[in-house]
Design a protein around this motif. Structure first.
Motif, PDB file in Angstrom:
ATOM      1  N   VAL A 242      -0.280 -15.176  49.387  1.00  0.00           N
ATOM      2  CA  VAL A 242      -1.471 -14.943  48.575  1.00  0.00           C
ATOM      3  C   VAL A 242      -1.991 -16.233  47.955  1.00  0.00           C
ATOM      4  CG1 VAL A 242      -2.378 -13.703  46.574  1.00  0.00           C
ATOM      5  CG2 VAL A 242      -0.753 -12.583  48.105  1.00  0.00           C
ATOM      6  N   LEU A 243      -1.095 -17.109  47.515  1.00  0.00           N
ATOM      7  CA  LEU A 243      -1.487 -18.273  46.725  1.00  0.00           C
ATOM      8  C   LEU A 243      -1.550 -19.571  47.519  1.00  0.00           C
ATOM      9  CD1 LEU A 243       0.777 -17.556  43.618  1.00  0.00           C
ATOM     10  CD2 LEU A 243      -1.593 -16.851  43.982  1.00  0.00           C
ATOM     11  N   ASN A 244      -1.183 -19.527  48.802  1.00  0.00           N
ATOM     12  CA  ASN A 244      -1.130 -20.762  49.596  1.00  0.00           C
ATOM     13  C   ASN A 244      -1.607 -20.469  51.017  1.00  0.00           C
ATOM     14  OD1 ASN A 244      -0.502 -23.451  50.314  1.00  0.00           O
ATOM     15  ND2 ASN A 244       1.525 -22.836  51.009  1.00  0.00           N
ATOM     16  N   THR A 245      -2.907 -20.517  51.204  1.00  0.00           N
ATOM     17  CA  THR A 245      -3.484 -20.192  52.512  1.00  0.00           C
ATOM     18  C   THR A 245      -3.792 -21.419  53.356  1.00  0.00           C
ATOM     19  OG1 THR A 245      -5.704 -20.126  51.514  1.00  0.00           O
ATOM     20  CG2 THR A 245      -4.469 -18.049  51.630  1.00  0.00           C
ATOM     21  N   ASP A 246      -3.531 -22.603  52.850  1.00  0.00           N
ATOM     22  CA  ASP A 246      -3.735 -23.831  53.620  1.00  0.00           C
ATOM     23  C   ASP A 246      -2.561 -24.007  54.571  1.00  0.00           C
ATOM     24  OD1 ASP A 246      -4.410 -26.255  54.648  1.00  0.00           O
ATOM     25  OD2 ASP A 246      -4.366 -27.350  52.747  1.00  0.00           O
ATOM     26  N   GLN A 247      -2.833 -24.023  55.872  1.00  0.00           N
ATOM     27  CA  GLN A 247      -1.756 -24.061  56.854  1.00  0.00           C
ATOM     28  C   GLN A 247      -0.938 -25.346  56.777  1.00  0.00           C
ATOM     29  OE1 GLN A 247      -3.026 -23.149  60.803  1.00  0.00           O
ATOM     30  NE2 GLN A 247      -0.943 -23.043  61.633  1.00  0.00           N
ATOM     31  N   ASP A 248      -1.531 -26.431  56.321  1.00  0.00           N
ATOM     32  CA  ASP A 248      -0.779 -27.680  56.195  1.00  0.00           C
ATOM     33  C   ASP A 248       0.284 -27.594  55.108  1.00  0.00           C
ATOM     34  OD1 ASP A 248      -2.296 -28.821  58.212  1.00  0.00           O
ATOM     35  OD2 ASP A 248      -3.780 -29.645  56.810  1.00  0.00           O
TER      36      ASP A 248
END
Length: 304
Positions: A242-248
Motif C-alpha cells: 500500500v505504501l510503496n508502489t515504486d518498483q525500484d
C-alpha cells in the motif's frame, strides 16, 4: 469392646501403606512416561510438518521447471546454481534483498531504541496518566493493521515520504512499537530496583543508569523482542504493497509477488524457488544467532 492391635497387625498395616505408596509412584511414573511419549510424538509430527516444505523448497530451487512438473518430489539430477543467479540478477531479487535489509534494519534499530526507552519509563517512573498510556499501547496491539493503512497512506503523503524507503521505515517502526513497549515494560518491572538505586547513589545519571546498567541486564528480553520483530517485519506484505508502489524500492515480499505474477504461465519455477530460499535464509540465520545470545544471556544472568 475396644479393639487391640497386635504387633503383627501393625506390621501388616505399615506394609500395606508402603505398598500403596509404591503403587502410586509407579502409576505416577507411568503417567509421566505416557505424557512424555505423546509429547515427543506431537513434536516429531510438527517437526515433519515444518521441515518437509522447507526441504522441498530447497530441493526444488536446484531443478528446472520441467523437472519440477515431471517429478516434484524427486531429487534434482544436478545442482543448478544458475537458478540463484537468475533470481538474483534477472528477477531483481538482489535489489529487493538490499531494500529489505535497509528497511528492516533501520526500523528494527528505531523500534528497539524507542521501545526500550519508553518501556523503561513506564516501568520505573510513576507519573500522571501512566495507566492511560499503557492502555493505549495495549489498544494498539489489538488494532488491525489493514484499518491503519489508509491513515498511514495520507500521513506519509502529507509528509512527502510516500513511496520511499524512509517512509516505509517509519511505518514499520509504528507497526512494531506497541508490541515492543508492551513486552519490555513487563521485563523492566521484574529487574531489581536496588541496582538502579545503587547506580544513582554512585552518582550515575538516569541516562547512564539506563544505557550502562539496566539495558545490559535486559539483554534477554531485548533479544527475544528483536527476534519476533525481525520475523514480523521481514515477512510484512500489506504495508509495503500500500505504501510503496515504486518498483525500484520494492522489498522482497513485493518482489517475489511481482516476479511470480508478471511471468504468467512461463514463470521460471526454479528461479522462483531460489528466490524463496533467499528470502527464508536470513530469517533462519538471525533466529539462530539471536537464540544463542538469548540462551547465553539467560545462563549468565542466572549465575550472577
Amino acid at each position: 469392646m475396644t479393639a487391640v492391635s497386635t504387633p503383627g497387625t501393625r506390621g501388616q498395616t505399615r506394609g500395606g501403606d508402603r505398598g500403596q505408596v509404591q503403587r502410586r509412584r509407579r502409576d505416577g511414573r507411568g503417567g509421566d512416561r505416557a505424557v512424555g511419549a505423546s509429547s515427543q510424538v506431537v513434536l516429531a509430527v510438527w517437526a515433519v510438518v515444518v521441515i518437509a516444505p522447507l526441504l522441498w523448497t530447497v530441493m526444488s530451487s536446484f531443478k528446472t521447471t520441467q523437472e519440477i512438473f515431471a517429478s516434484p518430489f524427486a531429487l534434482p539430477t544436478e545442482l543448478r546454481f544458475e537458478n540463484y543467479v537468475n533470481a538474483w540478477t534477472l528477477a531483481g531479487i538482489g535489489s529487493y534483498f538490499v531494500n529489505s535489509v535497509v528497511v528492516v534494519a533501520g526500523s528494527l534499530v528505531l523500534t528497539m531504541a524507542l521501545g526500550a526507552m519508553s518501556a523503561y519509563v513506564l516501568a520505573r517512573f510513576p507519573f500522571p496518566g501512566r495507566g492511560v498510556v499503557r492502555t493505549l499501547i495495549v489498544a494498539g496491539l489489538t488494532f488491525p493493521i489493514f484499518l491503519a493503512v489508509v491513515p498511514l497512506f495520507f500521513i506519509l503523503q502529507q509528509a512527502g515520504l510516500l513511496n520511499t524507503l524512509p517512509g516505509l521505515v517509519a511505518a514499520y517502526t509504528a507497526y512494531a512499537y506497541p508490541f515492543t513497549v508492551f513486552f519490555l515494560t513487563s521485563f523492566f518491572e521484574e529487574l531489581p530496583k536496588e541496582i538502579s538505586e545503587a547506580a544513582s547513589i554512585d552518582g550515575a545519571s538516569e541516562w547512564r543508569t539506563f544505557f550502562q546498567v539496566m539495558l545490559p541486564m535486559a539483554r534477554p528480553g531485548l533479544s527475544a523482542v528483536a527476534i519476533l520483530n525481525f520475523v514480523g517485519l521481514w515477512n510484512q506484505f500489506l504495508l509495503p504493497v500500500v505504501l510503496n508502489t515504486d518498483q525500484d524500492d520494492y522489498v522482497l515480499t513485493q518482489g517475489m509477488a511481482s516476479f511470480a505474477s508478471q511471468a504468467g504461465y512461463s514463470v521460471d519455477f526454479g528461479a522462483l524457488f531460489a528466490g524463496a530460499v533467499t528470502t527464508i535464509v536470513p530469517v533462519l540465520v538471525v533466529y539462530l544467532v539471536f537464540q544463542r545470545r538469548l540462551q547465553g544471556s539467560v545462563v549468565a544472568g542466572s549465575i550472577k
